[in-house]
Design an enzyme around this catalytic site. Structure first.
Site, PDB file in Angstrom:
ATOM      1  NE  ARG A 365       2.888  -3.767   5.000  1.00 29.68           N
ATOM      2  CZ  ARG A 365       3.042  -3.589   6.338  1.00 29.68           C
ATOM      3  NH1 ARG A 365       4.503  -3.351   6.686  1.00 29.68           N
ATOM      4  NH2 ARG A 365       2.355  -3.534   7.294  1.00 29.68           N
ATOM      5  CB  VAL A 366       3.686   1.367  -2.145  1.00 28.91           C
ATOM      6  CG1 VAL A 366       3.704   1.634  -3.717  1.00 28.91           C
ATOM      7  CG2 VAL A 366       2.411   0.652  -2.084  1.00 28.91           C
TER       8      VAL A 366
END
Length: 505
Positions: A365-366
């Site tokens: 999710r980064v």
């Protein structure tokens, strides 16, 4: 010799004048019931949750339950020596473990005591097992990469310093191997590693420590071990101990990486303790706070703001699934807490794709925030190529008449799958990863037979290391793949193909 009454009186007066009454008050309880690593204590009405208490024979405990007429504590040490009626004393302190740089290179138990036979660890500092979680204002965005050395992860599921990335899959699919490769790849990168082994065989932990020593990784690593033979109480606190040790580096402005291997066994140990403490069971017999058990552990990972020295702690929790079921209770809990997951698949593992990462189900999710510019340039196309390949490969099973474009995509995808295969304990440098991915995505491997792609990759990287060293050095130092480097690479591949004409046909 006759005694003079006035002399005796003066001595008594002097003694009485010097006498001071001092009271020492201690809070003491009595063991009502003991067994299975749990003690019920009567009399400690003013005790705190999470407080350390002491028993006879050097046994300690942590209070978990505060009930109306007694308190429930979990025990550590030689718990078989504790019996009903023994006295229990409060310490007034919340459970703490020793921390410090002196622990580097050592193997410790869940209480921070050395178990590697190398003598005592002399540390002055200690940190609470249950540390406070940094707030939103105390954090900064995750944007510095943690290079794992594994091409598939660094290219498509990048991990940043301060992130929590879950490694999930069935048993024997290579979860620990990914964690170990990541530790080995941190040599010289100023990232301190803490590996927490929960509920594993002691022989496995010993083999793991030997592997780290062989690869020169123990000098910047600490291993916290609570093996399968130890009490559930030790397995329960081991991840918190590891976290406190890693926090020491984070709060002193340095970067730490912590691996929890694995949180499934941790949840099972907690379930055992909770049921023994008569807490009401919920789904799959886990207690109601099993989500909080892991959230309060994983939320301690962060990248701190510059005002707090800018240190970071990156967490790689591991979860073992049963039959690939990611919708079970504990896996779904941990997936919702973490910032992405690396999903390992049994089918891929046994078909020879190792690391057996399912790129479709894995996510970070980064994303590109935790990637270097060079990796971003070559990896953007890779995910798309692989996604199209998987879709077409499933479709192509049913038909033989495929057009040229589809065949070209299938061919490219098959080559990329080979390119991403990697042996254990062989992490790759950033330049080696970028160069290999570039020749794949630019189509230089399209005419190389699929079974010879790996051979071509190894041979070409050796050629670059000897004759085109400046390309690799510029990528490693500047973290950028410049147009000039691309032109040199194109020329290098063409020249290499001419030199080895026939070898890879």
């Amino acid at each position: 010799m006759a005694l003079k009454p006035e002399e005796v009186t003066s001595i008594l007066k002097a003694e009485m004048g010097a006498y001071e009454q001092s009271l020492h008050v201690e809070s003491i309880g009595t063991v009502l019931q003991v067994g299975d690593g749990i003690a019920r204590i009567y009399g400690l009405t003013d005790a705190m949750a999470g407080e350390m208490v002491t028993f006879p024979e050097g046994v300690t405990g942590i209070i978990l339950n505060l009930e109306e007429d007694n308190v429930g504590a979990i025990l550590f040490g030689e718990i078989h020596k504790i019996k009903e009626g023994d006295l229990v004393k409060r310490t007034g302190k919340i459970a703490q473990v020793p921390v410090g740089d002196a622990m580097l290179g050592r193997v410790v138990d869940a209480l921070g005591r050395p178990i590697d036979g190398k003598g005592p660890i002399l540390t002055e500092a200690s940190r609470p097992l249950e540390g406070t979680v940094p707030g939103v204002i105390e954090r900064q965005p995750v944007k510095v990469p943690v290079q794992t050395g594994i091409v598939a992860i660094d290219a498509m599921i990048p991990i940043g310093r301060g992130q929590r990335e879950l490694i999930i899959g069935d048993r024997q699919t290579g979860k620990t191997a990914i964690a170990l490769d990541t530790i080995i790849n941190q040599k010289g990168k100023n990232l301190f590693c803490v590996y927490v082994a929960v509920g594993q065989k002691a022989s496995n932990v010993a083999a793991l420590v030997a592997t780290l020593e062989k690869n020169g990784a123990m000098e910047y690593s600490i291993v916290v071990a609570a093996s399968a033979s130890e009490a559930a109480s030790m397995q329960y606190i081991a991840p918190y101990t590891g976290c406190a040790i890693a926090e020491h580096f984070m709060y002193s402005g340095r970067d730490a990486l912590i691996i929890y291997d694995d949180l499934s066994k941790h949840a099972q140990a907690y379930r055992q303790l909770s049921l023994l403490l008569r807490r009401p069971p919920g789904r799959e017999a886990y207690p109601g706070d099993v989500f909080f058990l892991h959230s309060r552990l994983l939320e301690r990972s962060a990248r701190l703001s510059d005002e707090l020295k800018g240190g970071s702690m990156t967490a790689l929790p591991i979860i073992e699934t049963q039959g690939g079921d990611v919708s079970a209770y504990v896996p779904t809990n941990v997936i919702s807490i973490t910032d992405g997951q690396i999903y390992l698949e049994t089918g891929l593992f046994f078909s020879g794709v190792r690391p057996a990462i399912n790129v479709g189900l894995s996510v970070s999710r980064v994303g590109g925030n935790a990637q270097t510019k060079a990796m971003k340039k070559v990896a953007g196309k890779l995910r798309l190529d692989l996604a199209q390949y998987r879709e077409l490969a499933a479709f192509a099973q049913f038909g033989s008449d495929l057009d040229k474009t589809t065949l070209a995509q299938l061919n490219r995808g098959a080559k990329m799958v080979q390119l991403l295969k990697q042996n254990q304990y062989k992490p790759q440098s950033l330049s080696a990863q970028v160069i290999a991915l570039y020749i794949g995505t630019a189509g230089f491997l399209d005419d190389v037979p699929t079974d010879k792609v790996k051979k071509f990759q190894v041979a070409f990287l050796e050629k670059v290391a000897t004759h085109y060293k400046e390309i690799a050095v510029s990528i490693d130092q500047d973290k950028v793949l410049s147009d000039e480097a691309i032109k040199k690479l194109d020329d290098a591949v063409k020249a290499f193909k001419q030199e080895t004409a026939g070898s890879f046909a």
